[in-house]
Design a protein around this motif. Structure first.
Motif, PDB file in Angstrom:
ATOM      1  N   SER A  96       3.366  -1.586 -18.839  1.00  0.00           N
ATOM      2  CA  SER A  96       2.264  -1.521 -19.800  1.00  0.00           C
ATOM      3  C   SER A  96       0.896  -1.392 -19.141  1.00  0.00           C
ATOM      4  O   SER A  96      -0.076  -1.043 -19.809  1.00  0.00           O
ATOM      5  CB  SER A  96       2.279  -2.755 -20.710  1.00  0.00           C
ATOM      6  OG  SER A  96       2.160  -3.941 -19.945  1.00  0.00           O
ATOM      7  N   ASN A  97       0.814  -1.637 -17.823  1.00  0.00           N
ATOM      8  CA  ASN A  97      -0.478  -1.568 -17.123  1.00  0.00           C
ATOM      9  C   ASN A  97      -0.548  -0.438 -16.096  1.00  0.00           C
ATOM     10  O   ASN A  97      -1.498  -0.377 -15.316  1.00  0.00           O
ATOM     11  CB  ASN A  97      -0.764  -2.905 -16.434  1.00  0.00           C
ATOM     12  CG  ASN A  97      -1.116  -4.003 -17.407  1.00  0.00           C
ATOM     13  OD1 ASN A  97      -2.254  -4.114 -17.866  1.00  0.00           O
ATOM     14  ND2 ASN A  97      -0.127  -4.819 -17.758  1.00  0.00           N
ATOM     15  N   GLY A  98       0.444   0.446 -16.099  1.00  0.00           N
ATOM     16  CA  GLY A  98       0.393   1.595 -15.209  1.00  0.00           C
ATOM     17  C   GLY A  98       0.525   1.244 -13.737  1.00  0.00           C
ATOM     18  O   GLY A  98      -0.016   1.945 -12.879  1.00  0.00           O
ATOM     19  N   ILE A  99       1.248   0.164 -13.438  1.00  0.00           N
ATOM     20  CA  ILE A  99       1.446  -0.258 -12.050  1.00  0.00           C
ATOM     21  C   ILE A  99       2.768   0.317 -11.543  1.00  0.00           C
ATOM     22  O   ILE A  99       3.807   0.150 -12.177  1.00  0.00           O
ATOM     23  CB  ILE A  99       1.474  -1.790 -11.943  1.00  0.00           C
ATOM     24  CG1 ILE A  99       0.133  -2.376 -12.398  1.00  0.00           C
ATOM     25  CG2 ILE A  99       1.786  -2.245 -10.521  1.00  0.00           C
ATOM     26  CD1 ILE A  99       0.155  -3.890 -12.558  1.00  0.00           C
ATOM     27  N   SER A 100       2.722   0.996 -10.409  1.00  0.00           N
ATOM     28  CA  SER A 100       3.954   1.538  -9.823  1.00  0.00           C
ATOM     29  C   SER A 100       4.889   0.389  -9.466  1.00  0.00           C
ATOM     30  O   SER A 100       4.477  -0.588  -8.834  1.00  0.00           O
ATOM     31  CB  SER A 100       3.628   2.348  -8.564  1.00  0.00           C
ATOM     32  OG  SER A 100       2.847   3.472  -8.880  1.00  0.00           O
ATOM     33  N   PHE A 101       6.144   0.537  -9.859  1.00  0.00           N
ATOM     34  CA  PHE A 101       7.119  -0.527  -9.634  1.00  0.00           C
ATOM     35  C   PHE A 101       8.415   0.076  -9.131  1.00  0.00           C
ATOM     36  O   PHE A 101       8.875   1.097  -9.631  1.00  0.00           O
ATOM     37  CB  PHE A 101       7.378  -1.287 -10.938  1.00  0.00           C
ATOM     38  CG  PHE A 101       8.449  -2.332 -10.836  1.00  0.00           C
ATOM     39  CD1 PHE A 101       8.175  -3.573 -10.279  1.00  0.00           C
ATOM     40  CD2 PHE A 101       9.745  -2.064 -11.272  1.00  0.00           C
ATOM     41  CE1 PHE A 101       9.173  -4.530 -10.162  1.00  0.00           C
ATOM     42  CE2 PHE A 101      10.741  -3.015 -11.161  1.00  0.00           C
ATOM     43  CZ  PHE A 101      10.456  -4.252 -10.605  1.00  0.00           C
ATOM     44  N   ARG A 117       0.848  -1.186   0.000  1.00  0.00           N
ATOM     45  CA  ARG A 117       0.000   0.000   0.000  1.00  0.00           C
ATOM     46  C   ARG A 117       0.885   1.238   0.000  1.00  0.00           C
ATOM     47  O   ARG A 117       1.869   1.306   0.728  1.00  0.00           O
ATOM     48  CB  ARG A 117      -0.890   0.059   1.254  1.00  0.00           C
ATOM     49  CG  ARG A 117      -1.945  -0.999   1.339  1.00  0.00           C
ATOM     50  CD  ARG A 117      -2.975  -0.614   2.399  1.00  0.00           C
ATOM     51  NE  ARG A 117      -2.345  -0.258   3.674  1.00  0.00           N
ATOM     52  CZ  ARG A 117      -2.036  -1.138   4.626  1.00  0.00           C
ATOM     53  NH1 ARG A 117      -2.285  -2.420   4.450  1.00  0.00           N
ATOM     54  NH2 ARG A 117      -1.469  -0.736   5.750  1.00  0.00           N
ATOM     55  N   LYS A 118       0.546   2.207  -0.803  1.00  0.00           N
ATOM     56  CA  LYS A 118       1.260   3.470  -0.772  1.00  0.00           C
ATOM     57  C   LYS A 118       0.868   4.243   0.488  1.00  0.00           C
ATOM     58  O   LYS A 118      -0.268   4.131   0.965  1.00  0.00           O
ATOM     59  CB  LYS A 118       0.935   4.305  -2.008  1.00  0.00           C
ATOM     60  CG  LYS A 118       1.506   3.749  -3.298  1.00  0.00           C
ATOM     61  CD  LYS A 118       1.191   4.675  -4.461  1.00  0.00           C
ATOM     62  CE  LYS A 118       1.781   4.152  -5.759  1.00  0.00           C
ATOM     63  NZ  LYS A 118       1.450   5.037  -6.909  1.00  0.00           N
ATOM     64  N   ASP A 119       1.819   5.016   1.010  1.00  0.00           N
ATOM     65  CA  ASP A 119       1.466   5.810   2.194  1.00  0.00           C
ATOM     66  C   ASP A 119       0.584   6.980   1.788  1.00  0.00           C
ATOM     67  O   ASP A 119       0.349   7.256   0.616  1.00  0.00           O
ATOM     68  CB  ASP A 119       2.732   6.278   2.926  1.00  0.00           C
ATOM     69  CG  ASP A 119       3.620   7.178   2.073  1.00  0.00           C
ATOM     70  OD1 ASP A 119       3.085   7.930   1.251  1.00  0.00           O
ATOM     71  OD2 ASP A 119       4.849   7.112   2.238  1.00  0.00           O
ATOM     72  N   ASN A 120       0.088   7.720   2.757  1.00  0.00           N
ATOM     73  CA  ASN A 120      -0.888   8.781   2.490  1.00  0.00           C
ATOM     74  C   ASN A 120      -0.331   9.892   1.615  1.00  0.00           C
ATOM     75  O   ASN A 120      -1.059  10.527   0.859  1.00  0.00           O
ATOM     76  CB  ASN A 120      -1.392   9.368   3.812  1.00  0.00           C
ATOM     77  CG  ASN A 120      -2.280   8.400   4.563  1.00  0.00           C
ATOM     78  OD1 ASN A 120      -2.881   7.524   3.956  1.00  0.00           O
ATOM     79  ND2 ASN A 120      -2.346   8.547   5.880  1.00  0.00           N
ATOM     80  N   ASN A 121       0.970  10.143   1.706  1.00  0.00           N
ATOM     81  CA  ASN A 121       1.562  11.197   0.878  1.00  0.00           C
ATOM     82  C   ASN A 121       1.617  10.798  -0.592  1.00  0.00           C
ATOM     83  O   ASN A 121       1.490  11.626  -1.472  1.00  0.00           O
ATOM     84  CB  ASN A 121       2.974  11.516   1.365  1.00  0.00           C
ATOM     85  CG  ASN A 121       2.966  12.201   2.710  1.00  0.00           C
ATOM     86  OD1 ASN A 121       2.039  12.941   3.027  1.00  0.00           O
ATOM     87  ND2 ASN A 121       3.992  11.933   3.517  1.00  0.00           N
ATOM     88  N   SER A 160      -8.129  -0.166  -7.593  1.00  0.00           N
ATOM     89  CA  SER A 160      -7.293   0.741  -8.363  1.00  0.00           C
ATOM     90  C   SER A 160      -5.830   0.382  -8.198  1.00  0.00           C
ATOM     91  O   SER A 160      -5.348   0.182  -7.083  1.00  0.00           O
ATOM     92  CB  SER A 160      -7.520   2.188  -7.923  1.00  0.00           C
ATOM     93  OG  SER A 160      -6.556   3.048  -8.491  1.00  0.00           O
ATOM     94  N   THR A 161      -5.105   0.332  -9.308  1.00  0.00           N
ATOM     95  CA  THR A 161      -3.673   0.026  -9.240  1.00  0.00           C
ATOM     96  C   THR A 161      -2.876   1.195  -8.669  1.00  0.00           C
ATOM     97  O   THR A 161      -1.745   1.011  -8.219  1.00  0.00           O
ATOM     98  CB  THR A 161      -3.127  -0.313 -10.636  1.00  0.00           C
ATOM     99  OG1 THR A 161      -3.273   0.824 -11.496  1.00  0.00           O
ATOM    100  CG2 THR A 161      -3.859  -1.505 -11.235  1.00  0.00           C
ATOM    101  N   TYR A 162      -3.447   2.411  -8.671  1.00  0.00           N
ATOM    102  CA  TYR A 162      -2.704   3.586  -8.226  1.00  0.00           C
ATOM    103  C   TYR A 162      -2.464   3.602  -6.722  1.00  0.00           C
ATOM    104  O   TYR A 162      -1.637   4.376  -6.240  1.00  0.00           O
ATOM    105  CB  TYR A 162      -3.431   4.863  -8.653  1.00  0.00           C
ATOM    106  CG  TYR A 162      -3.563   4.994 -10.153  1.00  0.00           C
ATOM    107  CD1 TYR A 162      -2.443   5.284 -10.944  1.00  0.00           C
ATOM    108  CD2 TYR A 162      -4.791   4.805 -10.773  1.00  0.00           C
ATOM    109  CE1 TYR A 162      -2.549   5.385 -12.322  1.00  0.00           C
ATOM    110  CE2 TYR A 162      -4.900   4.899 -12.161  1.00  0.00           C
ATOM    111  CZ  TYR A 162      -3.785   5.195 -12.926  1.00  0.00           C
ATOM    112  OH  TYR A 162      -3.890   5.284 -14.289  1.00  0.00           O
TER     113      TYR A 162
END
Length: 343
Positions: free
Chosen positions: A253-258, A207-211, A223-225
């Motif tokens: 190609s799928n817009g997934i943060s890596f 999970r991305k942090d709140n920032n 959502s992948t974002y």
């Protein structure tokens, strides 16, 4: 299901009990190797060109001109495949695929070192090619019980630039630490940063942090974002797996943060999904991961004497794992190498 094995080595096809188990063969034959399998009812070979490219890079001396090197290897491997694949296909039954392991060893003394230019004939005479073929029944992706159960047990590879057969011997020492339900062992040098598996690459969806995901106060599971996929970088000493590279391409190609960073056990509370990849399993979602509660006691214990901490993943496989799996399998069709080429 049947189980069979064939080995083409030194001009002779060995089969059944004449051919040793693949792990035993690799232990006793030094060299670089790659393993892949057939696909779609043994009609094609998965990512064959990618495997051959990596194998070629693994064995080519840095001083040798690359012009004749790859054609010579492909010629020798193709000839060996034609000797063993037709027989193996005759033994295969419906529902089975073929595993294919190609091992190359180079006689550098015979090859010599001159001005860096070596003719094809000389390259072929300096190379030994072994092809090992066995049977394999792939697991269906998406079935919860088909997920992997992992345990972090030992240090990373000393040499991970290519797959060398001596690693098979090294990883045997870790087996005493494998809990009974564990299907793959993970490697870490410090008990926190997780590098890869013994035979797989390892990925975590965080999970991305709140920032990072401040547009939404709550992560959106659809959502992948809201997520980032992490795996250890090559510079940490992990293997440059063929499927690992395909995962990176799928993210692009799928817009997934890596991000190429070793997942840390100390931040496992933000892990939403995990999966491992290999050329046989392709992508296998993770159900559980366990790690010793005290890392520095690892070398002196068996699995039953270790206190384990455990992370479980609910509702696996998740969104990111499923998207990446779908993309890789679409590429498997696009890059299919017809097995009939060798028949």
């Amino acid at each position: 299901m049947t189980s069979f094995r064939f080995l083409f080595s030194n001009g002779v096809v060995l089969q059944g009990s004449e051919a040793p188990p693949v792990a035993t063969f690799l232990e006793t034959h030094p060299g670089a190797y790659t393993t892949t399998r057939s696909h779609n009812n043994a009609s094609s070979i998965l990512f064959w060109d990618r495997h051959m490219k990596r194998l070629t890079q693994s064995v080519k001396p840095s001083w040798v001109d690359s012009i004749p090197w790859e054609p010579a290897i492909r010629t020798l491997v193709d000839d060996s495949m034609r000797k063993v694949l037709p027989t193996a296909l005759n033994e295969r039954i419906e529902g089975e695929e073929l595993t294919i392991t190609v091992l190359l060893s180079v006689n550098l003394e015979y090859l010599g070192e001159s001005d860096g230019v070596v003719d094809v004939e000389r390259v072929e005479e300096a190379l030994d090619v072994h092809v090992y073929v066995g049977s394999y029944v792939p697991h269906e992706f998406g079935v919860p019980e088909n997920g992997a159960n992992l345990a972090v047990v030992g240090r990373g590879r000393d040499i991970a630039a290519a797959k060398y057969s001596d690693w098979v011997r090294c990883r045997k020492s870790l087996e005493k630490l494998r809990p009974p339900s564990v299907t793959e062992l993970l490697l870490s040098n410090n008990g926190d940063q997780i590098l890869e598996g013994c035979v797989t690459n390892f990925f975590v969806v965080c999970r991305k942090d709140n920032n990072e995901a401040k547009e939404t106060s709550v992560p959106d599971s659809k959502s992948t974002y809201s997520f980032e996929l992490q795996t250890a970088p090559i510079s940490d000493g992990v293997l440059t797996g063929v499927i690992r590279q395909l995962v990176i391409e799928a993210c692009s190609s799928n817009g997934i943060s890596f991000r190429e960073v070793a997942p840390t056990w100390s931040s496992n509370e933000i892990w939403e999904e995990a999966f491992v990849t290999s050329s046989l399993r392709i992508l296998e979602h993770v159900n559980t991961i366990c790690i010793p509660s005290i890392w520095n006691l690892l070398n002196s214990k068996t699995w039953s004497e270790i206190s384990w901490n455990k992370k479980s993943f609910k509702d696996a496989p998740g969104l990111i794992s499923s998207i990446v799996q779908k993309d890789i399998m679409e590429k498997a069709v696009a890059e299919a190498f017809p097995i009939g080429y060798f028949i």
